[in-house]
Design an enzyme around this catalytic site. Structure first.
Site, PDB file in Angstrom:
ATOM      1  N   ASN A   1      22.707  31.795  43.959  1.00  0.00           N
ATOM      2  CA  ASN A   1      23.893  32.249  43.261  1.00  0.00           C
ATOM      3  C   ASN A   1      25.072  32.270  44.339  1.00  0.00           C
ATOM      4  OD1 ASN A   1      25.717  33.918  41.902  1.00  0.00           O
ATOM      5  ND2 ASN A   1      24.964  35.787  42.527  1.00  0.00           N
ATOM      6  N   GLY A   2      26.126  31.640  43.745  1.00  0.00           N
ATOM      7  CA  GLY A   2      27.292  31.544  44.624  1.00  0.00           C
ATOM      8  C   GLY A   2      27.724  29.932  44.859  1.00  0.00           C
TER       9      GLY A   2
ATOM     10  N   LYS B   1      28.911  38.339  33.582  1.00  0.00           N
ATOM     11  CA  LYS B   1      29.195  39.809  33.865  1.00  0.00           C
ATOM     12  C   LYS B   1      29.891  39.986  35.307  1.00  0.00           C
ATOM     13  CE  LYS B   1      29.101  44.265  32.825  1.00  0.00           C
ATOM     14  NZ  LYS B   1      30.372  44.514  31.976  1.00  0.00           N
TER      15      LYS B   1
ATOM     16  N   ARG C   1      24.342  38.065  33.536  1.00  0.00           N
ATOM     17  CA  ARG C   1      24.835  37.319  34.945  1.00  0.00           C
ATOM     18  C   ARG C   1      25.155  36.000  34.659  1.00  0.00           C
ATOM     19  NH1 ARG C   1      24.667  40.619  39.455  1.00  0.00           N
ATOM     20  NH2 ARG C   1      25.318  38.783  40.753  1.00  0.00           N
TER      21      ARG C   1
ATOM     22  N   HIS D   1      62.509  38.887  22.636  1.00  0.00           N
ATOM     23  CA  HIS D   1      62.953  38.061  23.479  1.00  0.00           C
ATOM     24  C   HIS D   1      62.294  36.856  23.370  1.00  0.00           C
ATOM     25  CE1 HIS D   1      65.590  41.140  24.805  1.00  0.00           C
ATOM     26  NE2 HIS D   1      64.602  41.631  24.998  1.00  0.00           N
TER      27      HIS D   1
ATOM     28  N   LYS E   1      39.556  42.110  24.836  1.00  0.00           N
ATOM     29  CA  LYS E   1      38.373  42.365  24.518  1.00  0.00           C
ATOM     30  C   LYS E   1      38.200  41.620  23.298  1.00  0.00           C
ATOM     31  CE  LYS E   1      36.630  44.232  26.558  1.00  0.00           C
ATOM     32  NZ  LYS E   1      36.918  44.785  27.732  1.00  0.00           N
TER      33      LYS E   1
ATOM     34  N   CYS F   1      24.978  33.999  37.893  1.00  0.00           N
ATOM     35  CA  CYS F   1      23.886  33.681  38.328  1.00  0.00           C
ATOM     36  C   CYS F   1      23.202  34.895  38.562  1.00  0.00           C
ATOM     37  CB  CYS F   1      23.616  32.620  39.312  1.00  0.00           C
ATOM     38  SG  CYS F   1      24.627  30.937  38.967  1.00  0.00           S
TER      39      CYS F   1
ATOM     40  N   GLU G   1      37.667  37.695  24.147  1.00  0.00           N
ATOM     41  CA  GLU G   1      36.226  37.165  24.797  1.00  0.00           C
ATOM     42  C   GLU G   1      34.996  37.370  24.139  1.00  0.00           C
ATOM     43  OE1 GLU G   1      35.271  39.683  28.446  1.00  0.00           O
ATOM     44  OE2 GLU G   1      36.091  41.386  27.543  1.00  0.00           O
TER      45      GLU G   1
ATOM     46  N   GLU H   1      44.214  45.430  27.130  1.00  0.00           N
ATOM     47  CA  GLU H   1      42.941  45.596  27.091  1.00  0.00           C
ATOM     48  C   GLU H   1      42.432  45.282  25.692  1.00  0.00           C
ATOM     49  OE1 GLU H   1      40.559  45.502  28.909  1.00  0.00           O
ATOM     50  OE2 GLU H   1      38.863  46.354  27.971  1.00  0.00           O
TER      51      GLU H   1
ATOM     52  N   TRP I   1      25.037  30.388  35.610  1.00  0.00           N
ATOM     53  CA  TRP I   1      26.280  30.167  35.076  1.00  0.00           C
ATOM     54  C   TRP I   1      26.985  29.203  35.807  1.00  0.00           C
ATOM     55  CZ3 TRP I   1      31.592  30.529  36.798  1.00  0.00           C
ATOM     56  CH2 TRP I   1      32.376  30.687  35.934  1.00  0.00           C
TER      57      TRP I   1
HETATM   58  O1  M6R Z   1      33.250  43.879  37.882  1.00  0.00           O
HETATM   59  P1  M6R Z   1      34.626  43.943  37.522  1.00  0.00           P
HETATM   60  O2  M6R Z   1      35.119  44.992  37.234  1.00  0.00           O
HETATM   61  O3  M6R Z   1      35.285  43.443  39.150  1.00  0.00           O
HETATM   62  O4  M6R Z   1      34.832  42.696  36.743  1.00  0.00           O
HETATM   63  C1  M6R Z   1      36.306  42.370  36.592  1.00  0.00           C
HETATM   64  C2  M6R Z   1      36.550  41.380  35.129  1.00  0.00           C
HETATM   65  O5  M6R Z   1      35.618  40.122  35.615  1.00  0.00           O
HETATM   66  C3  M6R Z   1      35.871  42.106  34.070  1.00  0.00           C
HETATM   67  O6  M6R Z   1      36.634  43.097  33.708  1.00  0.00           O
HETATM   68  C4  M6R Z   1      36.000  41.111  32.859  1.00  0.00           C
HETATM   69  O7  M6R Z   1      37.432  40.936  32.500  1.00  0.00           O
HETATM   70  C5  M6R Z   1      35.418  41.706  31.506  1.00  0.00           C
HETATM   71  N1  M6R Z   1      34.483  40.587  31.180  1.00  0.00           N
HETATM   72  C6  M6R Z   1      36.185  42.285  30.505  1.00  0.00           C
HETATM   73  O8  M6R Z   1      35.507  42.744  29.618  1.00  0.00           O
END
Ligand code: M6R
Length: 609
Positions: free
Chosen positions: A100-101, A604, A27, A505, A486, A2, A489, A482, A74
């Site tokens: 927001n929250g 984000k 956001r 395993h 990527k 948000c 998502e 990672e 969001w």
């Molecule tokens: O702002 P932060 O680094 O704390 O965020 C952590 C995760 O939410 C963030 O890395 C998320 O996994 C990303 N979308 C990955 O690309």
């Protein structure tokens, strides 16, 4: 998670708010709305979907008001819909809020408002209670009503309020969710984050927890929870507008991938002097304190957690201290072994991730020393830490984190080298050789980027597959996690990462003809073992794309395709090997026509637990 924006000044607030919301759309983007103080009272317009839908809704209306608030959502409580979108108006239409929250006790408050004041709630959100609560508590003094409302609310929030009877004023309140106030000329703002305001100003106030902001066209007043006026230092923002815009790139994600050489250089150069000594700016730990720790905890979420996995490897190898890496949302609930001999490292791009923040507080309460690696200057994680080591990556707007990850890795290397040298667990020769490798990394990343079209072709060939496995050993397994995150998502392809040695395993049962396996084979010390694991999946007819160092052509015998990265020390290969994986995810998602910068269901900065 948000975004909120508010404007109070002499012009039409609508234009500033819509523009600010577009900058905050990263956001949250499942609905958006705006509330303006007009001649006829408060006018609210809101719409499910992206901000473009809201713009379309109001494009033929002559909305006007010199004070207003806006929101991009969001969803947490209540599905994304027109009705659940913010702003929320009180039943008597005297108050509108954006939030927001989460208001954790919203059920109790709803019940009380219904039973005692006859309020009938229109939405499924927790946020609506804020508007209703302030309106029933408002006896002609909005400021007091907000304080009284906050005293009854539990949870984490930043919200902005406008009232029909107090024109030319926005009141906002912060508790555990980001909030800034922007100082314009003849106008003032509130916002969740700096990019919303960059176009209009470069001076802001950071609002702390339990603080109220009162904005009028002439002034911004900050008060503590007891109503005492506070003095706040003005923060001059040195981001340029281009930093927060796409600058000719099709997506922010691609721009940010290409910004990595510069970002790595920036993060590195600020810490290395002309004699190749590392200076940990922002860290006040003494030599004695650093020597005294018997354990390091690295705690983070998502991509930042993956940077922590690399951190564990390099700190243990170079500084010979046991390191545990934990997912922030798990850490705080399992009574971890933390005391005053623990160095707790929190990693976060946004510095606002609630899970990370909560873990940090837990560790702090047990006496640990808190060092954070953060990108957003002045964010909550940074402010609550004893020491802050900034990643100087510039604003990262795309939801998929890229340059934040590589700069987090740089910080991990610098901390590991620094501690290793101090504790005399590495030789001077080793120290200098790794430092030289780090300095050479930006040029090597450039080289990988110059071959992006090869990865694009690979993505065009493979984008319609439904299962992808990422495998690697040692540091390569950390990068595999990672790469997999990527891909899933932004392309919504089911992907899975596993340490290559663990495949046999169980997981190897999933291999079938044409399953895609992306195998990272950049660790010289583990190369032969890795080749054996590749052979195992190849024997099950998998389509293997290997990432290897230039010169290791032997890999081609066992792989369907090979992508080369420049030669480098095993320790620093994550800085390079992640780049083809970022590009691969990007091009696969583009080929599939997905909304790369705003993937579904994500936001984000995740400010809820
Ligand atoms: O702002 P932060 O680094 O704390 O965020 C952590 C995760 O939410 C963030 O890395 C998320 O996994 C990303 N979308 C990955 O690309």
């Amino acid at each position: 998670m948000c975004g909120i924006v508010g404007y109070v000044g002499g012009n039409n607030a609508k234009d500033y708010i819509i523009d600010g919301l577009k900058k905050l759309e990263y956001r949250g983007y499942d609905s958006a709305g705006i509330a303006l103080q007009s001649e006829n009272g408060i006018v609210v317009r809101k719409k499910e979907g992206k901000i473009a839908n809201l713009e379309a809704l109001i494009e033929n209306e002559k909305l006007y008001g010199t004070t207003g608030i806006g929101h991009t959502r969001w969803a947490t409580h209540g599905a994304p819909s027109d009705i659940n979108a913010h702003p929320h108006m009180s039943q008597d239409e005297s108050i509108a809020i954006v939030h927001n929250g989460i208001v954790e006790n919203y059920m109790d408050l709803k019940k009380m408002l219904n039973e005692e004041y006859g309020i009938v709630f229109k939405t499924e959100t927790d946020s609506e209670v804020i508007a209703q609560l302030i309106s029933v508590l408002n006896k002609g003094d909005l400021e007091k009503a907000v304080y009284d409302a906050v005293a009854m609310m539990r949870g984490a929030y930043a919200f902005g309020v406008i009232a029909k009877d107090e024109p030319n004023k926005i009141i906002a309140y912060r508790k555990d969710a980001p909030l800034i106030a922007g100082l314009g000329k003849g106008c003032n703002f509130i916002a969740s984050d700096i990019p919303a305001l960059l176009k209009y100003l470069d001076e802001i106030y950071l609002i702390e927890n339990d603080e109220m902001v009162i904005c009028t066209p002439e002034r911004v007043i900050i008060k503590d929870k007891d109503g005492r006026e506070l003095k706040r230092k003005v923060l001059h923002v040195n981001w340029s507008l281009e930093d927060a815009e796409k600058d000719g790139y099709e997506h922010f994600m691609l721009k940010e991938i290409y910004e990595q050489p510069k970002a790595i250089k920036e993060t590195l150069n600020r810490r290395i002097d002309e004699n190749d000594n590392i200076t940990l700016d922002g860290i006040t730990l003494t030599k004695e304190q650093l020597e005294d720790f018997n354990k390091v905890y690295i705690v983070a979420c998502g991509t930042a957690y993956h940077a922590g996995l690399v951190g564990k490897y390099v700190i243990e190898k170079m500084a010979r201290i046991p390191v545990e890496v934990d997912i922030a949302s798990e850490f705080r609930y399992r009574d971890p072994f933390v005391d005053d001999k623990t160095l707790f490292i929190a990693i976060s791009q946004s510095g606002e991730t609630l899970d990370t923040l909560a873990a940090l507080r837990e560790a702090k309460s047990k006496g640990a020393r808190i060092l954070s690696i953060v990108n957003v200057v002045g964010s909550s994680v940074a402010r609550e830490s004893d020491d802050v080591f900034y990643t100087w990556a510039g604003p990262e707007i795309a939801v998929a984190s890229t340059k934040a990850y590589t700069t987090q890795l740089v910080c991990m290397y610098l901390i590991a080298l620094y501690m290793g040298r101090l504790r005399e667990t590495i030789s001077e020769e080793y120290y200098r050789s790794i430092l030289a490798e780090l300095k050479a990394a930006p040029a090597k990343v450039e080289k990988i980027l110059s071959r992006a079209s090869d990865i694009e072709s690979l993505a065009k060939m493979l984008y319609n597959r439904s299962n992808v496995f990422f495998i690697g050993r040692g540091l390569d397994s950390a990068v595999a996690y990672e790469g997999s995150l990527k891909l899933k998502e932004i392309s919504y392809i089911n992907s899975f990462a596993i340490a290559a040695g663990e495949l046999k395993h169980g997981t190897i049962a999933l291999m079938e003809p044409e399953t895609i396996v992306i195998s990272l084979a950049t660790q010289d010390a583990l190369f032969e073992k890795m080749v054996s694991n590749i052979v195992e999946v190849k024997a099950r007819m998998a389509h293997v794309v290997s990432i290897a160092k230039e010169g290791n052509t032997k890999i081609e015998e066992t792989s369907t395709e090979t992508v080369y990265i420049p030669q480098c020390a095993d320790e620093v290969s994550p800085l390079l090997s992640v780049v083809p994986l970022q590009l691969f995810s990007y091009y696969v998602a583009r080929e599939k026509g997905e909304d790369i910068d705003k993937p579904r269901n994500l936001a984000k900065s995740v400010t809820v637990e």
